[in-house]
Design a protein around this motif. Structure first.
Motif, PDB file in Angstrom:
ATOM      1  N   HIS A   1       1.033  -1.444   0.045  1.00 18.51           N
ATOM      2  CA  HIS A   1       0.069   0.126   0.056  1.00 18.51           C
ATOM      3  C   HIS A   1       0.811   1.150  -0.016  1.00 18.51           C
ATOM      4  O   HIS A   1       1.979   1.220   0.783  1.00 18.51           O
ATOM      5  CB  HIS A   1      -1.038   0.097   1.369  1.00 18.51           C
TER       6      HIS A   1
ATOM      7  N   ASP B   1       6.135   1.567   6.970  1.00 20.29           N
ATOM      8  CA  ASP B   1       4.424   1.284   6.711  1.00 20.29           C
ATOM      9  C   ASP B   1       3.913   2.264   5.554  1.00 20.29           C
ATOM     10  O   ASP B   1       3.226   3.024   5.883  1.00 20.29           O
ATOM     11  CB  ASP B   1       3.903   1.129   8.005  1.00 20.29           C
TER      12      ASP B   1
ATOM     13  N   GLU C   1      -5.352   0.830   2.472  1.00 18.47           N
ATOM     14  CA  GLU C   1      -4.909  -0.231   3.260  1.00 18.47           C
ATOM     15  C   GLU C   1      -5.253   0.428   4.766  1.00 18.47           C
ATOM     16  O   GLU C   1      -5.847  -0.514   5.458  1.00 18.47           O
ATOM     17  CB  GLU C   1      -3.503  -0.674   3.331  1.00 18.47           C
TER      18      GLU C   1
ATOM     19  N   GLY D   1      -8.735   0.331   5.977  1.00 18.95           N
ATOM     20  CA  GLY D   1      -9.733  -1.025   5.925  1.00 18.95           C
ATOM     21  C   GLY D   1      -9.973  -1.530   4.468  1.00 18.95           C
ATOM     22  O   GLY D   1     -10.556  -2.539   4.594  1.00 18.95           O
TER      23      GLY D   1
ATOM     24  N   THR E   1       5.116  -6.240   6.962  1.00 22.45           N
ATOM     25  CA  THR E   1       5.251  -6.741   8.332  1.00 22.45           C
ATOM     26  C   THR E   1       6.599  -6.705   8.864  1.00 22.45           C
ATOM     27  O   THR E   1       7.447  -5.789   8.169  1.00 22.45           O
ATOM     28  CB  THR E   1       4.860  -8.182   8.510  1.00 22.45           C
TER      29      THR E   1
ATOM     30  N   LEU F   1      -1.454 -13.115  11.259  1.00 21.01           N
ATOM     31  CA  LEU F   1      -2.042 -11.786  11.513  1.00 21.01           C
ATOM     32  C   LEU F   1      -3.144 -11.754  12.172  1.00 21.01           C
ATOM     33  O   LEU F   1      -4.280 -12.507  11.922  1.00 21.01           O
ATOM     34  CB  LEU F   1      -2.121 -10.927  10.155  1.00 21.01           C
TER      35      LEU F   1
ATOM     36  N   ARG G   1      -8.868  -6.728  18.620  1.00 15.82           N
ATOM     37  CA  ARG G   1      -8.013  -7.725  17.292  1.00 15.82           C
ATOM     38  C   ARG G   1      -8.377  -9.065  17.739  1.00 15.82           C
ATOM     39  O   ARG G   1      -8.703  -9.462  18.768  1.00 15.82           O
ATOM     40  CB  ARG G   1      -6.432  -7.381  17.884  1.00 15.82           C
TER      41      ARG G   1
ATOM     42  N   GLY H   1      -0.687  -7.308  14.199  1.00 19.14           N
ATOM     43  CA  GLY H   1      -1.269  -6.546  13.392  1.00 19.14           C
ATOM     44  C   GLY H   1      -2.242  -7.070  12.537  1.00 19.14           C
ATOM     45  O   GLY H   1      -2.314  -8.275  12.477  1.00 19.14           O
ATOM     46  N   SER H   2      -3.033  -6.192  11.627  1.00 18.20           N
ATOM     47  CA  SER H   2      -3.923  -6.822  10.701  1.00 18.20           C
ATOM     48  C   SER H   2      -3.581  -6.360   9.267  1.00 18.20           C
ATOM     49  O   SER H   2      -3.291  -5.112   9.232  1.00 18.20           O
ATOM     50  CB  SER H   2      -5.170  -6.218  11.231  1.00 18.20           C
TER      51      SER H   2
ATOM     52  N   PRO I   1      -6.452  -6.680   6.511  1.00 18.54           N
ATOM     53  CA  PRO I   1      -7.587  -7.468   6.262  1.00 18.54           C
ATOM     54  C   PRO I   1      -7.660  -8.053   4.907  1.00 18.54           C
ATOM     55  O   PRO I   1      -8.320  -9.083   4.706  1.00 18.54           O
ATOM     56  CB  PRO I   1      -8.531  -6.277   6.422  1.00 18.54           C
TER      57      PRO I   1
ATOM     58  N   ILE J   1       5.850   2.587  13.441  1.00 17.53           N
ATOM     59  CA  ILE J   1       4.798   2.839  12.538  1.00 17.53           C
ATOM     60  C   ILE J   1       3.414   3.317  13.260  1.00 17.53           C
ATOM     61  O   ILE J   1       3.269   2.740  14.379  1.00 17.53           O
ATOM     62  CB  ILE J   1       4.395   1.542  11.897  1.00 17.53           C
ATOM     63  N   HIS J   2       2.865   4.258  12.636  1.00 16.78           N
ATOM     64  CA  HIS J   2       1.468   4.681  13.102  1.00 16.78           C
ATOM     65  C   HIS J   2       1.676   5.788  14.108  1.00 16.78           C
ATOM     66  O   HIS J   2       1.023   6.490  14.863  1.00 16.78           O
ATOM     67  CB  HIS J   2       0.494   3.653  13.488  1.00 16.78           C
TER      68      HIS J   2
HETATM   69  N1  BES Z   1       1.692  -2.738   8.063  1.00 15.46           N
HETATM   70  C1  BES Z   1       0.475  -2.863   9.067  1.00 15.46           C
HETATM   71  C2  BES Z   1       0.166  -4.178   9.677  1.00 15.46           C
HETATM   72  C3  BES Z   1       1.168  -4.726  10.413  1.00 15.46           C
HETATM   73  C4  BES Z   1       2.225  -3.971  11.265  1.00 15.46           C
HETATM   74  C5  BES Z   1       1.122  -6.100  10.406  1.00 15.46           C
HETATM   75  C6  BES Z   1       2.989  -4.812  12.060  1.00 15.46           C
HETATM   76  C7  BES Z   1       1.925  -6.734  11.356  1.00 15.46           C
HETATM   77  C8  BES Z   1       2.913  -6.206  12.048  1.00 15.46           C
HETATM   78  C9  BES Z   1      -0.741  -2.250   8.379  1.00 15.46           C
HETATM   79  O1  BES Z   1      -0.445  -1.195   7.529  1.00 15.46           O
HETATM   80  C10 BES Z   1      -1.594  -1.520   9.472  1.00 15.46           C
HETATM   81  O2  BES Z   1      -1.336  -0.645  10.002  1.00 15.46           O
HETATM   82  N2  BES Z   1      -2.889  -2.213   9.374  1.00 15.46           N
HETATM   83  C11 BES Z   1      -3.972  -1.993  10.234  1.00 15.46           C
HETATM   84  C12 BES Z   1      -5.308  -2.427   9.704  1.00 15.46           C
HETATM   85  C13 BES Z   1      -6.567  -1.619   9.760  1.00 15.46           C
HETATM   86  C14 BES Z   1      -6.417  -0.326   9.427  1.00 15.46           C
HETATM   87  C15 BES Z   1      -7.697  -2.488   9.062  1.00 15.46           C
HETATM   88  C16 BES Z   1      -3.823  -2.186  11.562  1.00 15.46           C
HETATM   89  O3  BES Z   1      -3.333  -3.422  11.928  1.00 15.46           O
HETATM   90  O4  BES Z   1      -4.031  -1.518  12.415  1.00 15.46           O
END
Ligand code: BES
Ligand code: ZN
Length: 463
Positions: A86, A125, A158, A161, A186, A200, A333, A403-404, A406, A431-432
Motif C-alpha cells: 500500500h 509502513d 490499506e 480498511g 510486516t 496476523l 484484535r 497487526g492486521s 484485512p 509505525i503509526h
Molecule cells: N503494516 C500494518 C500491519 C502490520 C504491522 C502487521 C505490524 C504486522 C505487524 C498495516 O499497514 C496496518 O497498520 N494495518 C492496520 C489495519 C487496519 C487499518 C484495518 C492495523 O493493523 O491497524
C-alpha cells in the motif's frame, strides 16, 4: 544472481534517493484534505513501475482512492507472483512530537539502526517496503534475470480498511490470477534475528456514543444528580475487562483457537526480553491477559482497546461543565476463528445491555477484517525461508504478529491463493506513531532478498 546483486550494490544510493521522493508526498488516506496527494502518490507508483519495466501499468479509480496495477509476463512456463502493498499512510498526528517533518525525510542513526534510518511517515509502513519490490524488480529485469511472472497491485486504502479492494479483486479475478501473493508490510524480530510472519490478527472496530442530558449542564447546579456521560462511558469501558484482563463480553471467546502447548512452546523459542521491551517503552510493567506471555498476548490472543475517547471540555484552562455526550473508538484484535461481524454484534449487544437507564447508547461499526494464519509447508514459505537464510546468514523464525492486513483473508476467499508475509520492519520503527522510521539496512536487505525469493520460488514451483 551475482549480476543482480552487483546491479543492486551499484545503484543503492539512487534507490534510496528515489524512495525519499515518494516519502515527500503526504498520501494520508484517512483525511479527505489529502485526496489530491493520494492521487499524486498513485501516479508516482505507476511512474516507477513503468520506469522499472512493468507493462500494462494503470491507475484504476475506485469509490475511494485508486489502485495501481502493473505486470511483467515472461511466459506460461513460469509461476506468477502477485506483489501486494500500500502507498497510503496513516495521519501524522500528533505533529508536535516529530523531531523532523513527517513528510521531510531525513536519515539519522539510532541505537538499533547504526547504519541510519529514514525518518518519515510511511518509510516502513509501507512505502519503503513497497519500493524494495519495485527496485528488486528493476534489478532482475535489468539483468535479464526475472524467473517468474510478476503482477503488482499497490493500493491506497490499506490504512482505512481496504474497503474498495475486495470489489476490485472480484471484478479483476482473471487479471490478478497468480500462484501466490507476496507482501512486505510486516516485520522481523531484529536485524540479526530474521523472521517470517505466519499469522496476523483480525479486527473489529466500533465507535460508541453515550448521550446523557439534552445539553451540556453546569456541573455545580446539576453535578451529582444527573448521569455524566463521560463518567458513565469510563465505567462501561472499564467493565469490559475483569481482574485477569479477560474480556467480559459474553461469547467473545467462544470461537477462539486454543493454541496447543506444543505450539506455544515452539513460539516461546523466539527471542523476547520483557526487560528490554519495558525499557524501550519507558513503562514500569507490562499488562495483559493472565496466563499468557507478552508475545502470546500480542499474537495468539484477542484484545480490546480504546483508540480514542472524547467528550466535554478539552480547551485551555478549566470550564465547569457536565457534558451532554461522550464518545470512544474501540478496536478488538481477533484471532482464528473469530468472525469480525459476529464480534461487532456481540460487542454492540453487550455494550447496550450494560448502559444505565440514565443514558442512551449508540454503537456504530467501522471496518473489520479476518485473522489469517499462513502455512509453512508450502513452496512460497520455503522460498522466503531460503531467501532470508541466504541474505541474513541465519534461518528465519516463523512468527505470528499482532497487526492486521484485512485483505490477506480476502485473497484466499476471492483469488484462492495464499500469501507469504516477508516483511523487513522492526516493531520499534514507530509505525503509526510520531518519528516513524525504516532502517537503511532493512531497505537494502529487502531489495537483496526479494530476487532470491523469486529464483527459489521458480525452482520449487517447477513440476
Ligand atoms: N503494516 C500494518 C500491519 C502490520 C504491522 C502487521 C505490524 C504486522 C505487524 C498495516 O499497514 C496496518 O497498520 N494495518 C492496520 C489495519 C487496519 C487499518 C484495518 C492495523 O493493523 O491497524
Ligand atoms: Zn499501517
Amino acid at each position: 544472481m551475482q549480476q543482480v546483486q552487483d546491479y543492486i550494490s551499484k545503484n543503492k544510493e539512487r534507490f534510496l534517493e528515489e524512495l525519499l521522493d515518494w516519502l515527500r508526498i503526504p498520501s494520508i488516506s484517512a483525511d479527505p484534505q489529502y485526496k489530491g496527494d493520494v492521487q499524486r502518490m498513485a501516479e508516482a507508483v505507476a511512474d516507477k513501475l513503468r520506469a522499472a519495466g512493468a507493462d500494462k501499468v494503470e491507475v484504476s479509480p475506485t469509490a475511494g482512492h485508486p489502485i495501481v496495477y502493473g505486470e511483467k509476463i515472461i511466459g506460461d512456463h513460469a509461476p506468477t507472483v502477485l506483489v501486494y502493498g500500500h502507498y497510503d499512510v496513516q495521519p501524522a498526528d500528533p505533529i508536535d512530537l516529530w523531531h523532523s517533518g513527517p513528510f521531510e525525510p531525513v536519515i539519522k542513526k539510532t541505537e538499533l539502526h547504526p547504519q541510519g534510518a529514514i525518518f518519515a511517515r510511511g518509510s516502513c509502513d509501507d512505502k519503503g517496503q513497497v519500493y524494495m519490490h519495485v527496485k528488486a524488480f528493476e534489478s532482475m529485469l535489468a539483468c535479464d534475470a526475472l524467473p517468474c511472472n510478476v503482477k503488482f497491485m499497490i493500493e491506497g486504502e490499506e490504512e482505512v480498511g481496504s474497503v474498495n479492494l475486495g470489489k476490485y479483486c472480484e471484478e479483476n479475478r482473471e487479471k490478478l490470477r497468480c500462484d501466490v501473493v507476496l507482501i512486505s508490510d510486516t516485520g522481523i524480530i531484529a536485524n540479526d534475528v530474521p523472521s517470517i510472519t505466519v499469522g496476523l490478527r483480525g479486527l473489529s472496530y466500533v465507535e460508541v456514543e453515550v448521550t446523557g442530558p439534552n445539553r451540556d449542564l453546569h456541573s455545580g447546579i446539576y453535578g451529582g444528580a444527573v448521569a455524566n456521560p463521560v463518567n458513565v462511558l469510563c465505567d462501561m469501558i472499564s467493565s469490559l475487562h475483569d481482574e485477569n484482563r479477560h474480556i467480559t463480553i459474553p461469547g467473545f471467546y467462544d470461537d477462539v483457537e486454543e493454541v496447543s502447548t506444543a505450539d506455544r512452546a515452539e513460539m516461546a523459542k523466539a527471542p523476547h526480553n520483557d526487560a528490554a521491551y519495558k525499557k524501550a517503552l519507558d513503562i514500569a510493567d507490562v499488562q495483559g491477559e493472565a496466563g499468557f506471555t507478552t508475545h502470546e498476548r500480542v499474537s495468539i490472543r484477542p484484545t480490546l482497546d480504546v483508540n480514542g475517547i472524547w467528550g466535554g471540555y478539552i480547551g485551555e484552562g478549566a470550564k465547569t461543565v457536565l457534558p451532554g455526550k461522550a464518545f470512544a473508538k474501540i478496536s478488538m484484535r481477533l484471532v482464528p476463528h473469530q468472525h469480525p461481524e459476529k464480534i461487532t454484534e456481540l460487542f454492540a449487544r453487550h455494550f447496550k445491555s450494560i448502559a444505565p437507564v440514565s443514558v442512551k447508547v449508540e454503537v456504530r461499526p467501522h471496518h473489520g477484517g479476518f485473522p489469517v494464519v499462513t502455512p509453512t509447508d508450502t513452496p512460497e514459505y520455503k522460498a522466503a525461508h531460503n531467501a532470508m537464510e541466504t541474505t541474513f546468514g541465519k534461518a528465519p523464525i516463523p512468527m505470528r504478529e499482532g497487526g492486521s492486513i484485512p485483505i490477506v483473508a480476502l485473497f484466499e476467499q476471492v483469488l484462492g491463493v495464499k500469501s507469504v508475509l516477508m516483511g523487513f520492519g522492526l516493531n520499534s520503527d514507530a509505525i503509526h506513531s510520531p518519528n516513524e522510521h525504516y532502517g537503511v539496512f532493512n531497505f537494502y536487505k529487502g531489495i537483496e532478498t526479494i530476487p532470491h525469493f523469486y529464483s527459489n520460488y521458480a525452482q520449487l514451483k517447477q513440476k
